[in-house]
Design an enzyme around this catalytic site. Structure first.
Site, mmCIF file in Angstrom:
data_model
loop_
_atom_site.group_PDB
_atom_site.id
_atom_site.type_symbol
_atom_site.label_atom_id
_atom_site.label_comp_id
_atom_site.label_asym_id
_atom_site.label_seq_id
_atom_site.Cartn_x
_atom_site.Cartn_y
_atom_site.Cartn_z
ATOM 1 N N THR A 95 0.846 -1.192 0.000
ATOM 2 C CA THR A 95 0.000 0.000 0.000
ATOM 3 C C THR A 95 0.883 1.245 0.000
ATOM 4 O O THR A 95 1.967 1.224 0.585
ATOM 5 C CB THR A 95 -0.888 -0.024 1.259
ATOM 6 O OG1 THR A 95 -1.838 -1.067 1.115
ATOM 7 C CG2 THR A 95 -1.601 1.296 1.498
ATOM 8 N N ARG A 112 -14.621 -6.405 0.002
ATOM 9 C CA ARG A 112 -13.913 -6.131 1.272
ATOM 10 C C ARG A 112 -13.258 -4.741 1.206
ATOM 11 O O ARG A 112 -12.624 -4.390 0.221
ATOM 12 C CB ARG A 112 -12.856 -7.215 1.496
ATOM 13 C CG ARG A 112 -11.965 -7.014 2.737
ATOM 14 C CD ARG A 112 -10.648 -6.362 2.381
ATOM 15 N NE ARG A 112 -9.701 -6.351 3.509
ATOM 16 C CZ ARG A 112 -8.582 -5.640 3.515
ATOM 17 N NH1 ARG A 112 -8.243 -4.909 2.481
ATOM 18 N NH2 ARG A 112 -7.778 -5.677 4.553
ATOM 19 N N VAL A 113 -13.408 -3.966 2.268
ATOM 20 C CA VAL A 113 -12.703 -2.683 2.370
ATOM 21 C C VAL A 113 -11.746 -2.767 3.553
ATOM 22 O O VAL A 113 -12.141 -3.238 4.625
ATOM 23 C CB VAL A 113 -13.696 -1.514 2.570
ATOM 24 C CG1 VAL A 113 -12.943 -0.200 2.725
ATOM 25 C CG2 VAL A 113 -14.656 -1.426 1.401
ATOM 26 N N GLY A 114 -10.508 -2.329 3.351
ATOM 27 C CA GLY A 114 -9.517 -2.356 4.432
ATOM 28 C C GLY A 114 -9.403 -1.012 5.128
ATOM 29 O O GLY A 114 -10.258 -0.134 4.974
ATOM 30 N N ASP A 115 -8.335 -0.861 5.868
ATOM 31 C CA ASP A 115 -8.133 0.358 6.661
ATOM 32 C C ASP A 115 -7.768 1.580 5.825
ATOM 33 O O ASP A 115 -8.066 2.707 6.192
ATOM 34 C CB ASP A 115 -6.988 0.139 7.660
ATOM 35 C CG ASP A 115 -5.662 -0.096 6.921
ATOM 36 O OD1 ASP A 115 -5.608 -1.038 6.115
ATOM 37 O OD2 ASP A 115 -4.709 0.687 7.118
ATOM 38 N N THR A 123 0.237 1.444 6.484
ATOM 39 C CA THR A 123 0.167 0.243 5.661
ATOM 40 C C THR A 123 0.245 -0.949 6.611
ATOM 41 O O THR A 123 0.712 -0.824 7.735
ATOM 42 C CB THR A 123 1.307 0.203 4.625
ATOM 43 O OG1 THR A 123 1.225 -1.018 3.884
ATOM 44 C CG2 THR A 123 2.677 0.294 5.268
#
Ligand code: ASP
Length: 322
Positions: free
Chosen positions: A188, A216-219, A239
């Site tokens: 990232t 899916r969504v990450g941080d 990251t």
């Protein structure tokens, strides 16, 4: 914004993980190119927000990183991108998630920040918003590299053989190899900047985690998790494995500490320790205070990063313990 002139500064990262020897030169070159693009904005008196957008655009265009073209693939073989940027002077943010047809999601996020009363768009709605504001929609296959098809196939074979845990929870009792050593790649990208007018900004962009379930969504694109900026506190980009970072709202956790008086060097370190001690998570962060002091920390074997100031440019593969 105050009346004084500040020394502009830009920090970027290109992921934190066990970056292999043969990939280090490409990571450093990418980070340097991003610094050059972003710092050119600051040098001509431009906004921190423009600088982080320019830097992250370069990193999205570089297939070395897990952002834009060349990102990890979803379990069904597509690229799905998340990005956020935040202006700490105006306290405005713009984010997109699960976009598949945009080459530069960070530019779509900027459009959301500037042109919408809303803060966050996902999927087809985000793509339509970007298109209606002048961005070109591309075919998802243009973002997919053969390298990533092979990587996905290998991950899925390992998962089928029970050798990898792609449903990693990030909890301390999770004994997957990724938990133990943070070996899975986390490429990232992100940037934080302070401009001459004293404004802070942050940006983060990602293709997410390898073999993720579509949707899916990450941080990375969630405010206060993978990205945050507030002139009264700090600017941060992270990251790492997103699920633990999200649960701790770690970006905001770190900037709150700077606002409370902790030096960014210390706050970054404390945040990564908290990530590990509380949830067994791995990752890295860059953190920049309104006075130009900055910190970087990671608990992965390496982190690709760089900094540009009036004194010059520095890039590195900061290794654990440094
Ligand atoms: N934080 C990103 C995510 O979970 C992944 C990464 O940093 O590599 O989506």
């Amino acid at each position: 914004m105050d009346e004084r002139q500040h020394l502009p500064i830009l920090l970027v990262h290109g992921g934190a993980w066990a970056i292999p020897e043969e990939a280090k030169a490409a990571h450093e070159a990418g980070v340097r190119a991003a610094l050059e693009a972003g710092y050119a904005v600051l040098e001509r008196g431009g906004m921190a927000l423009d600088a982080v957008e320019a830097a992250v655009t370069v990193l999205e265009d570089d297939p070395t990183f897990d952002a834009g073209r060349g990102s990890f693939l979803t379990s069904d073989g597509r690229v799905q991108l998340d990005a956020l940027l935040m202006d700490g002077g105006r306290m405005k943010a713009g984010g997109v998630a699960c976009v598949e047809r945009l080459r530069n999601p960070i530019q779509a996020a900027r459009l959301v920040l500037e042109q919408s009363p809303h803060v966050y768009f996902v999927g087809a709605g985000a793509e339509e918003f970007a298109r209606s504001h002048g961005m070109k929609l591309i075919d998802n296959s243009e973002l997919v590299l053969e390298r990533e098809r092979e990587r996905l196939a290998q991950a899925q074979q390992r998962a089928a053989a029970g050798l990898a845990d792609d449903t990693f929870s990030g909890e301390p009792d999770d004994k997957s190899p990724e938990t133990a050593v943070g070996m899975l790649s986390h490429d990232t990208v992100g940037a934080v900047a302070l401009d001459a007018a004293g404004n802070l900004a942050a940006a983060t962009s990602t293709g997410g985690t390898l073999n993720k379930t579509p949707g899916r969504v990450g941080d990375s694109s969630l405010i206060g998790c993978g990205c945050y900026a507030d002139n009264l506190a700090a600017a941060v980009s992270l990251t790492g494995w997103g699920e633990p970072i999200m649960k701790l709202v770690l970006g905001k956790w770190a900037t709150d500490r700077v606002a409370a008086g902790t030096a960014p060097e210390m706050a970054a370190q404390e945040a990564i320790e908290y990530l590990y001690n509380r949830l067994g998570g791995h990752g890295g962060m860059i953190l920049l205070g309104p006075d130009g002091r900055f910190g970087l920390a990671h608990n992965t074997p390496a982190m690709a990063w760089g900094v540009a100031t009036p004194a010059g440019m520095r890039t590195g593969m900061r290794v654990e313990g440094c």
